[in-house]
Write an enzyme that holds these catalytic residues in place. Structure first.
Site, short mmCIF file in Angstrom:
data_model
loop_
_atom_site.label_atom_id
_atom_site.label_comp_id
_atom_site.label_asym_id
_atom_site.label_seq_id
_atom_site.Cartn_x
_atom_site.Cartn_y
_atom_site.Cartn_z
N SER A 61 21.26 33.04 -19.04
CA SER A 61 20.78 32.59 -17.73
C SER A 61 21.82 32.63 -16.62
O SER A 61 21.45 32.58 -15.44
CB SER A 61 20.27 31.16 -17.83
OG SER A 61 18.89 31.18 -18.06
N LYS A 64 21.31 35.12 -13.99
CA LYS A 64 20.29 34.91 -12.95
C LYS A 64 20.92 34.70 -11.57
O LYS A 64 20.31 34.99 -10.55
CB LYS A 64 19.41 33.70 -13.30
CG LYS A 64 18.56 33.92 -14.56
CD LYS A 64 17.88 32.63 -15.01
CE LYS A 64 17.06 32.82 -16.27
NZ LYS A 64 16.51 31.56 -16.81
N TYR A 189 15.63 42.70 -17.19
CA TYR A 189 15.91 41.27 -17.38
C TYR A 189 16.59 41.04 -18.74
O TYR A 189 17.58 40.31 -18.83
CB TYR A 189 14.60 40.48 -17.28
CG TYR A 189 14.77 39.01 -17.61
CD1 TYR A 189 15.37 38.13 -16.70
CD2 TYR A 189 14.37 38.51 -18.85
CE1 TYR A 189 15.56 36.80 -17.02
CE2 TYR A 189 14.56 37.17 -19.17
CZ TYR A 189 15.15 36.32 -18.26
OH TYR A 189 15.35 34.99 -18.59
N TYR A 241 19.16 23.67 -15.98
CA TYR A 241 17.76 23.51 -16.40
C TYR A 241 17.21 22.17 -15.91
O TYR A 241 17.59 21.68 -14.86
CB TYR A 241 17.62 23.64 -17.93
CG TYR A 241 18.26 24.87 -18.50
CD1 TYR A 241 17.81 26.14 -18.17
CD2 TYR A 241 19.33 24.79 -19.38
CE1 TYR A 241 18.39 27.29 -18.69
CE2 TYR A 241 19.91 25.94 -19.93
CZ TYR A 241 19.43 27.17 -19.57
OH TYR A 241 20.00 28.29 -20.08
N VAL A 259 21.73 30.05 -22.57
CA VAL A 259 21.44 29.60 -23.93
C VAL A 259 22.40 30.16 -25.00
O VAL A 259 22.30 29.79 -26.16
CB VAL A 259 19.98 29.91 -24.36
CG1 VAL A 259 18.99 29.03 -23.63
CG2 VAL A 259 19.64 31.38 -24.19
N1 GLU Z 1 17.44 35.46 -22.17
C1 GLU Z 1 17.06 34.08 -22.15
C2 GLU Z 1 15.56 33.93 -22.02
O1 GLU Z 1 14.97 34.56 -21.21
C3 GLU Z 1 17.76 33.39 -21.03
C4 GLU Z 1 17.45 31.94 -21.01
C5 GLU Z 1 18.60 31.06 -20.73
O2 GLU Z 1 19.76 31.34 -20.91
O3 GLU Z 1 18.26 29.97 -20.31
O4 GLU Z 1 14.94 33.18 -22.71
#
Ligand code: GLU
Length: 305
Positions: A61, A64, A189, A241, A259
Site C-alpha cells: 500500500s 499508493k 496495480y 488504514y 501489508v
Molecule cells: N496489494 C495489497 C492489496 O491490494 C495492498 C494492500 C495493502 O498493503 O494494504 O490487497
C-alpha cells in the site's frame, strides 16, 4: 541517534512474535516474522540504520502514495478527485461496501484499495510496461536508488489470488469510475504493490516528502509542492488504514503502511523514516513497526500535533 535506534529495536523486538504475517497474498506468507528494521535519514543526509535494513520488502500500500502523485501530475486535482474522495473511512482497506451505498458513488479516498485502483487507472502511458516504468522512475528518483524493481513472485501471487481487487475494479467500471481496460489497470496495480524496497529506500522517499517534494541535497523539485501537501495530508488522515486516528494520537506523524509490514513515515523538515516488521495486527499494520515509531516519536518529540 544510532544508539537510541538500537535501544528501541531491542525493546520492540519481542513484539515481532505478536500478530501474523499477511497470508491472503500467498507469497507474502513466506516473510520471516521476526524481522525488524529501522532507517532514519536527516536533512543533512545522515543515515542511521539498525536491524534488518538490507532486506527487500514489497511496498504494497505504500505504493499508493506514489501512484497518487503521478495521477495528480497527469490529471490535475479536479481530474483525480472527480473519481476518488478525500475522506477517511472506518472500514477495512479492501472493503467494497461503501462503493454501493455512498452518493456520489466513488471510493472514499486513494489509500483504500478501491481508491488506489481508481487512481492507478488514471496514470498515463501506452500499455502496462510504459505506465509501470513511469511509476518505477519516480520511485527511483525519490529513493535515489536506480536499481528499484518489482518482485515477480509476489506480483504473480497477487495477480492469481486478487479476486477481491478484481471485483472492486469491475464494480467501479460499472459505475463509470474506472474507464478502459480493467485487466490492464489491475495488472499495473498488482505490479506497483510488488515493487521492492529496503527501509533505506523508504526513508529516502519520506525525506523528500518531509522536504515538500524537493531533494534536500540538490534542491531539485522531484514532486510539486501542492501535490506533496495532498499526499502528506492523506498519510495523516488515512495512511494507517482504519487505525489512522489512533496512530495520529500515539505517534503524530504522517505515515503509510503496507501489508508486507513496511511503514514509511516523515517528520516535516526533519526526518525520513522507513520501518519494517512483517507481523501485522488485525488492521494490517506492523505491530512492532508502530511501537518503534511511537518510541521514536516520544524520545525525539516528533509529533506534529
Ligand atoms: N496489494 C495489497 C492489496 O491490494 C495492498 C494492500 C495493502 O498493503 O494494504 O490487497
Amino acid at each position: 541517534m544510532q544508539l537510541m535506534l538500537q535501544e528501541i529495536l531491542e525493546s520492540c523486538k519481542h513484539l515481532t512474535r505478536k500478530g501474523q504475517v499477511a497470508q491472503y497474498i500467498p507469497a507474502l506468507g513466506d516473510a520471516r516474522s521476526d524481522c525488524l528494521g529501522i532507517t532514519v535519514i536527516d536533512m543533512n543526509g545522515h543515515v542511521f540504520s539498525v536491524g534488518d535494513c538490507q532486506e527487500k520488502f514489497t511496498m504494497q500500500s505504500v505504493s499508493k502514495l506514489i501512484t497518487l502523485m503521478l495521477a495528480l501530475i497527469d490529471n490535475g486535482i479536479d481530474g483525480v478527485f472527480s473519481k476518488v474522495g478525500m475522506e477517511p473511512t472506518g472500514d477495512p482497506f479492501n472493503s467494497i461496501i461503501k462503493l454501493e451505498t455512498l452518493e456520489p458513488a466513488k471510493p472514499l479516498n486513494p489509500m483504500i484499495n478501491a481508491g488506489a485502483i481508481a487512481t492507478t487507472s488514471l496514470i498515463k502511458g501506452s500499455g502496462t510496461a510504459e505506465r509501470l516504468e513511469r511509476i518505477l522512475s519516480l520511485i527511483r528518483k525519490l529513493s535515489k536508488n536506480p536499481h528499484i524493481s518489482y518482485n515477480e513472485r509476489v506480483y504473480l501471487s497477487e495477480k492469481e489470488t486478487g479476486d477481491r481487487n478484481r471485483s472492486l475494479a469491475y464494480f467501479m467500471r460499472g459505475i463509470d469510475i474506472v474507464k478502459g481496460d480493467v485487466e490492464e489497470h489491475l495488472d499495473l496495480y498488482f505490479l506497483q504493490c510488488a515493487i521492492e524496497v529496503t527501509t533505506r529506500d523508504l526513508a529516502n522517499i519520506a525525506l523528500c516528502i518531509a522536504n515538500m517534494g524537493k531533494d534536500p541535497y540538490t534542491k531539485e523539485v522531484v514532486v510539486p509542492e501542492h501535490i506533496v501537501r495532498i499526499v502528506k495530508t492523506f498519510m495523516v488522515t488515512c495512511g494507517m488504514y482504519d487505525a489512522s486516528g489512533e496512530f495520529a494520537i500515539r505517534v503524530g506523524i504522517p505515515a503509510k503502511s503496507g501489508v508486507s509490514g513496511v511503514i514509511m513515515a516523515c517528520v516535516p523538515d526533519r526526518y525520513g523514516i522507513g520501518v519494517v516488521g512483517p507481523s501485522l495486527d488485525d488492521k494490517g499494520n506492523s505491530i512492532a513497526g508502530i511501537k518503534v515509531l511511537e518510541e521514536l516519536s516520544k524520545r525525539l518529540k516528533l509529533s506534529i500535533f
